[in-house]
Design an enzyme around this catalytic site. Sequence first.
Site: not given
Length: 173
Positions: A7, A69, A143
Amino acid sequence: MRILGIDPGLRCTGYGCLDVETSGVAATLVEAGVFRIDARLPLPTRLSTLHSDLDATIEDLSPDCIVVESLFARYQRARTAIMMGHARGVILQAAGARSIQVLDFTATAVKKAVTGNGHATKLQVQEAVRCHLGLLERPEPHDVSDAIAVALCASWRMDQPSELAPSSLPEAG
């Protein structure tokens, strides 16, 4: 197969590493954590710090693939997207330098895969990750749970090759 979910962030980058059976059914958490970067440092120093931390983690964990992501930008937050693009670029470069495949999924796809709701809250993602991996506590901070969720999403889609398109940047036109 070993999957490293990341992340990206310029202050806090979460990571979560899973070992998964080739069927993608069973996943085991190997390691998870965050890279904390001093936001007061100049951007090039922050990116270099992220690269060093990430490279050492890749060396230690030896993932078969890295999952991040997809970058999402809203018009009102274009600067944030650009800044996250810098961090994401460091991640792609670190993987590319080691010839590790990189996959990416949208936040909505990850949330839908992990919670069943593409618009799940951070708390719902944390709880889903906890349940899927049989953890006693929710992964903290967000996170970390987000990084693990990205890795879980990839593990479940391993048997769907069309879903595992390698990350690519748009060509300049």
